[in-house]
Design a protein around this motif. Structure first.
Motif, short mmCIF file in Angstrom:
data_model
loop_
_atom_site.label_atom_id
_atom_site.label_comp_id
_atom_site.label_asym_id
_atom_site.label_seq_id
_atom_site.Cartn_x
_atom_site.Cartn_y
_atom_site.Cartn_z
N GLY A 183 0.88 -1.39 -0.04
CA GLY A 183 -0.02 -0.03 0.08
C GLY A 183 0.70 1.23 0.15
O GLY A 183 0.11 2.34 0.08
N HIS A 184 2.32 1.07 -0.07
CA HIS A 184 3.02 2.40 -0.12
C HIS A 184 2.92 3.15 -1.42
O HIS A 184 3.01 2.53 -2.51
CB HIS A 184 4.51 1.98 0.10
N LYS A 185 3.10 4.24 -1.46
CA LYS A 185 3.10 5.10 -2.81
C LYS A 185 4.65 5.19 -3.37
O LYS A 185 5.72 5.22 -2.33
CB LYS A 185 2.68 6.59 -2.49
N ILE A 186 4.82 5.12 -4.71
CA ILE A 186 6.05 5.46 -5.17
C ILE A 186 6.06 6.67 -5.97
O ILE A 186 5.40 7.08 -6.73
CB ILE A 186 6.50 4.15 -6.24
N VAL A 187 6.87 7.41 -5.43
CA VAL A 187 7.58 8.71 -6.22
C VAL A 187 8.23 8.13 -7.42
O VAL A 187 9.14 7.57 -7.61
CB VAL A 187 8.29 9.69 -5.46
N GLU A 188 7.54 8.81 -8.75
CA GLU A 188 8.07 8.22 -10.01
C GLU A 188 9.50 8.06 -10.10
O GLU A 188 10.41 9.27 -9.93
CB GLU A 188 7.47 9.33 -11.18
N PRO A 189 10.11 7.10 -10.20
CA PRO A 189 11.63 6.82 -10.16
C PRO A 189 11.90 7.53 -11.78
O PRO A 189 11.53 6.92 -12.72
CB PRO A 189 11.90 5.38 -10.36
N ARG A 190 13.15 8.25 -11.67
CA ARG A 190 13.78 8.83 -12.76
C ARG A 190 15.27 8.66 -12.77
O ARG A 190 15.73 8.80 -11.66
CB ARG A 190 13.54 10.45 -12.74
#
Ligand code: FDA
Length: 392
Positions: A183-190
């Motif tokens: 259920g954790h959010k992922i900040v868009e990986p770049r």
């Protein structure tokens, strides 16, 4: 069916953060299992810093990191400082030196840092399973890991499997996938700390491939005074790698090619040496090939004496604020780090523990905390590992 072995914590990923966390928690009396799918632990440490591992930066503070929450890293960085890691390196008699800008490197080899971490793990009685891909799930209040023919369970699971940079060194989305499942959010990986590519329209700079100069590169909120390097595909070098972490598609990267020249220097050169050309004047402060290309681009031929002051002023302005519009980057294949990752919003900044799932931790590059170039990323790996190790 093999018997399930019990541990206090299972750590997935034997990179900088995972090994350090395992060692500290093991030495604190915890039974730790450290799993990595690669047969060789610490592969990024081995190639880091050109083989000499830039293992910390003496000036590291939260200001040197990018994160959706710029305050998140403060607590961990404050409780495990560069001085603490230096003390460990000294205890292992690893000689080091400061190269520049507070960056500390081994005098010898990065292998010494990996050997140190493995020694520390051995001292903590850490059990290892390298070369083993694992699957994990959560039931009956425990995390269960299956790897090879083995099963293990523990009340704590530490995600230390890093970001997406350099898949050929074993990077996977494991940490993000597990965090998402819980259920954790992922900040868009770049990709970050990565060379930027230029479109054909700016291809004339291809002729400069291999030329470097000390510049100020800025984009977004990032502004770095270091060397920039022209490559056959675009721009690289420390100043550009640093700026890449702040760069967004479509935005320009502004380069000041002459950060040491005071305003009016070209008009002054005209008074002092009226017979020289602009190209020659530029050649006094820039590498020849760069002076030639920039001179051509400015399109002001003849002697300085014959160029109006206004045109010289315009040239100065342009040289101090040259806009490149990259069309992309070299991507995860070449990126030193991944920006983004497991959102800090649902992690405790004190312990790195999930606020959603008790016993779940995330440390190191897997978390949405990304350092500048220069030893900051390892300092984050050590500090976040230390914070989690105190808690598990
Ligand atoms: P890291 O990536 O080190 O470790 C993750 C581990 O998890 C790996 O061992 C991997 O095999 C394992 N793993 C991944 N997926 C898995 C799965 N599905 N199952 C099991 N295991 C899995 N930083 C710095 O401060 N100074 C420097 O000099 C450099 N130099 C540098 C050079 C280059 C070429 C790169 C690519 C990077 C750097 N860095 C650096 C950045 C630094 O290497 C990086 O930030 C840290 O290694 C991050 O440490 P972690 O332990 O979080 O991840």
């Amino acid at each position: 069916m093999p018997a399930t072995r019990h541990f206090d914590a299972i750590i997935i990923g034997a990179g900088a953060a995972g090994m350090f966390c395992a060692a500290l928690a093991g030495q604190g009396g915890r039974r730790i299992l450290l799993i990595d799918h690669s047969p060789e632990p610490g592969r990024k440490i081995l190639i880091s810093g050109g083989g000499r591992c830039n293992f910390t930066n003496i000036g590291a503070s939260a200001a040197n990191f990018l994160s959706a929450n710029p305050h998140f890293a403060k607590s961990a960085l404050g409780r495990f400082t560069p001085a603490d890691f230096i003390a460990l390196v000294d205890r292992h008699r690893i000689a080091w030196h400061e190269k520049t800008l507070g960056q500390l490197f081994c005098d010898g080899s990065s292998k010494q840092i990996v050997a140190m971490l493995l020694d520390e793990c051995a001292e903590g009685g850490v059990e290892t399973a390298f070369g083993q891909a694992a699957t994990v799930d959560h039931r009956d209040g425990h995390f269960h890991a299956s790897f090879g023919q083995s099963e293990a369970k523990a009340p704590a699971l530490v995600l230390a499997s890093g970001g997406l940079s350099i898949p050929k060194l074993g990077a996977t989305s494991f940490a993000y996938d597990v965090a998402r499942r819980f259920g954790h959010k992922i900040v868009e990986p770049r990709p970050a700390l990565v060379p930027l590519t230029l479109p054909e329209g700016q291809a004339l700079f291809k002729s400069l491939s291999g030329v470097s100069a000390n510049v100020i590169a800025s984009t977004g909120k990032g502004k770095f005074r270091e060397a920039a390097l022209f490559t056959h595909r675009g721009l690289s070098g420390p100043a550009i790698l640093q700026a890449s972490s702040y760069w967004r598609h479509g935005e320009p990267v502004a380069v000041d090619f002459l950060p040491d020249q005071a305003a009016g220097w070209l008009r002054q050169a005209k008074r002092e040496e009226p017979r020289i050309s602009l190209r020659r004047a530029l050649g006094r402060c820039l590498p020849d090939r760069l002076a030639e290309t920039l001179g051509d681009q400015l399109n002001l031929s003849g002697e300085l004496a014959n160029i109006p002051d206004k045109a010289l002023e315009g040239a100065e302005r342009r040289l101090g604020d040259w806009h490149f519009i990259p069309n992309g980057s070299e991507g995860f294949a070449k990126a030193e780090v991944t920006i983004g990752g497991i959102s800090t919003a649902e992690l405790s900044s004190q312990t790195m523990q999930s606020k959603r799932v008790p016993g779940l931790y995330a440390i190191g590059e897997a978390v949405d905390v990304t350092g500048w170039l220069g030893g900051y990323n390892f300092q984050w790996a050590w500090a976040s590992a230390h914070a989690a190790a105190q808690a598990i």
